[in-house]
Scaffold this motif. Sequence first.
Motif, short mmCIF file in Angstrom:
data_model
loop_
_atom_site.label_atom_id
_atom_site.label_comp_id
_atom_site.label_asym_id
_atom_site.label_seq_id
_atom_site.Cartn_x
_atom_site.Cartn_y
_atom_site.Cartn_z
N UNK A 436 -9.84 -0.22 -17.55
CA UNK A 436 -10.46 -0.15 -18.89
C UNK A 436 -9.85 -1.18 -19.83
N UNK A 437 -8.59 -1.54 -19.62
CA UNK A 437 -7.97 -2.57 -20.44
C UNK A 437 -8.60 -3.92 -20.13
N UNK A 438 -8.77 -4.22 -18.84
CA UNK A 438 -9.39 -5.48 -18.44
C UNK A 438 -10.84 -5.58 -18.94
N UNK A 441 -13.52 -6.31 -23.50
CA UNK A 441 -14.59 -7.10 -24.11
C UNK A 441 -15.98 -6.64 -23.68
N UNK A 442 -16.14 -6.35 -22.40
CA UNK A 442 -17.44 -5.86 -21.92
C UNK A 442 -17.77 -4.50 -22.53
N UNK A 443 -16.79 -3.60 -22.55
CA UNK A 443 -17.03 -2.26 -23.08
C UNK A 443 -17.41 -2.32 -24.55
N UNK A 444 -16.72 -3.17 -25.31
CA UNK A 444 -17.07 -3.32 -26.72
C UNK A 444 -18.50 -3.81 -26.89
N UNK A 445 -18.93 -4.68 -25.98
CA UNK A 445 -20.28 -5.23 -26.06
C UNK A 445 -21.38 -4.22 -25.81
N UNK A 451 -10.98 3.80 -25.81
CA UNK A 451 -10.54 4.00 -24.43
C UNK A 451 -9.29 4.86 -24.47
N UNK A 452 -8.99 5.49 -23.37
CA UNK A 452 -7.73 6.24 -23.26
C UNK A 452 -6.87 5.61 -22.18
N UNK A 453 -5.61 5.34 -22.53
CA UNK A 453 -4.63 4.90 -21.54
C UNK A 453 -3.41 5.80 -21.70
N UNK A 454 -2.55 5.79 -20.70
CA UNK A 454 -1.41 6.70 -20.75
C UNK A 454 -0.10 5.95 -20.60
N UNK A 486 -3.54 -5.23 -28.38
CA UNK A 486 -4.04 -6.52 -28.89
C UNK A 486 -5.52 -6.70 -28.54
N UNK A 487 -5.88 -6.44 -27.30
CA UNK A 487 -7.28 -6.61 -26.89
C UNK A 487 -8.18 -5.62 -27.63
N UNK A 488 -7.69 -4.39 -27.83
CA UNK A 488 -8.48 -3.40 -28.56
C UNK A 488 -8.67 -3.84 -30.01
N UNK A 489 -7.60 -4.33 -30.64
CA UNK A 489 -7.68 -4.81 -32.02
C UNK A 489 -8.70 -5.93 -32.15
N UNK A 490 -8.68 -6.86 -31.21
CA UNK A 490 -9.57 -8.02 -31.28
C UNK A 490 -11.03 -7.67 -31.03
#
Length: 712
Positions: A436-438, A441-445, A451-454, A486-490
Amino acid sequence: MKKLSIILAAAFGFGIPFCSGELIQNGSFEASTANLFPESWKFTSKRTEKAQPQVTVEYRTTNDAAEGNRTLLFRNPINRISDVYGSIFQHIRVEPNKKYRISFLLRGENVNQLLLIMGKRWETRWTVPTGNIKPDRWKFFSHEFIAKPEEIDQNGQWMIRFNIEDFAEWGELDCVSVVPVSGEIVANAQPSTIRELPFSSGQDLFAAEFQFSGITRPADWEAVLSIVDAVGQQHNTPLKQLAALDSTNTLRLQVVIPLKIEMAPGPFVVSIKSGNDVLISKKCIHQPSGMAKEVKMLKTQLQDVKYRMKQLKKRVFHVEVGRTPSRYLALYPQIITHQLVLSERDMNRSFRSGPEREYYVLRTRIALHELKLLLDEWEGNINMAEQGIFPPNTYQTLSGKLSIKNGFQHGLTKDESGNEQERPIFFGGFGHFEQVIKDLPFLAGIGVNVIQIEVSPNDFFPQEGKEKEFEPDYTDYEQRIEKALKRAHNTGVRIALLTSTHYVPKWLIQKFQKECPEALAPGGHYLPLDPLHPRTLEMHKAFLEVLTARLAVSPYRDALQSIVIANEPAYGQCQLNREFSRKEFHKYLKKQYGSVAGFDQMAGTSFGTFDRLIKAGENHPAIKYEYNTFKWLAFANWHRFMAENIRQRLPEVPLHTKLMVTLTFAERELGWSAYDPEMLTEFFDVNGNDIGNDIWLDPYMPSEPHLEILPK
């Protein structure tokens, strides 16, 4: 035992039984009880307060059984509901740590899931891949397992259970067999034979029983199964840990191996070799499964999807001339293109075996069905747009601080015209591993905004410190958590960060075994340590301090949607038969009532001493009520302890815990789960819950009452 031997005798002209040491009783379902149910088998079902099982089992007489004229047919007209199922089972005798193979035949239509569960703890499992079964042809299934000693009951028996949990239009079982992988020794020398197992051809595998004698070998000897195909290519498979054999006895050995994709169709020679000796050999015929043709067909269908998508994109372009493009209509080609890349990669793999190819074929079949549904839905929306009826405006979630108003989170959004405004946000997304981290960008689109991470104590403390017990290692945080923030913020996506407080470092558990064994929780509970023990609290305090210190100084702190303090928490280890739990309960009673006499006065009882109170236990209603109240308060205070620690550095980040709905509202479970949602909402900002069922009760029960009992 008739089993597979009868049908093989008919097919190959042999008259002796296949596996005289067969462990399964009545595997072909031919023998029946007075109640017309297969002898040696039992049927059971499981219900909950929410739902009744609807699984039915029919003992069927038919002229197209795989063997004899009896089969077992099952149906389930409803989709999966957690903890609701029907199953057929029996117990067999096994040897500890020995490897066995279970085989059976299955046919049917739309069997979404058939789960094979084994052992007394139900821990040995195999999800039967039912996606390729057909109603008019039996399919051979085989699976190896090791009889773990802890899974064998006190009578030396091992459970074999077919569990029906999900929708099944109908499925039919026959010829269930369990044999030792090392082979079975039969007294006296028998004729050498190789017999292919029924209905195993055409599946890109070779399944047969070998019988040979006249040699002496020690225990755990090794051999090689050799196949020379129609074009002379040799394919070898090692056979290890075979049963000891002397020249006066016979070894019967069942072998099931996947065939290599490149194996030529047609006649082949199979043999078993030991050193320079060929122990047995036979000519057979390899009938490919037809999967190679299906791969080509699926590739063509994927190209058809591409072409249809291209045509629909042209229609969208024309219908949107002169107006702001619709994010809703743009959603479909993004998802379709993404899945096409994955499915084409699957179909272009260099498959190593038939079963591997079948797995990816089945996966692509499922994807193609969904892709066609997406195309149909997209075309329907395009048709409406061409008539002037466009999809509604959408709002993209932007980065920035969130606020809570009337129980809902609000934040900055942007509509399709580029206008920004603060609105209530309904968060929806995925979790929770590296992918989900990778894919952010696709998910935001495609409209995903959370997303949830642990992250766990084990990530920060992989080993004991040198100067002090808990010395943090920030490698995982910097490489994974900070990168995700960082990726989530962007991208405007938020992160629900799950602090997996139940993942305890192994070194710490080993240390506790020596220094404070009373802190360890017996059995397979949520948390391997008791949350009331001071040493457990020390570990959680150290973990939360190092985590929140890093989050507090992160420039991407505003990407946090919430922190989930615990994942599916439960306090099952709090039992009156544990000395630590009894001591903690005693402390609670003294604090609440001053003494047992105070409790007696309040409850109208006459225990007099704590020992007599404990001996009465939860069978006494007053003790049951007070003990459950103690557990709820204790577990809530553990959450409060962690919440207060986090708020010292991250006061603006909403906190919650992820409760299991079934444990929260199933009355029979309350004593085990040990939490009361009202106690938890006193110090949580939003409500977290874990929902797994697709009936109205589960989405309603955690959400609506949780909102109503929020004190803010």
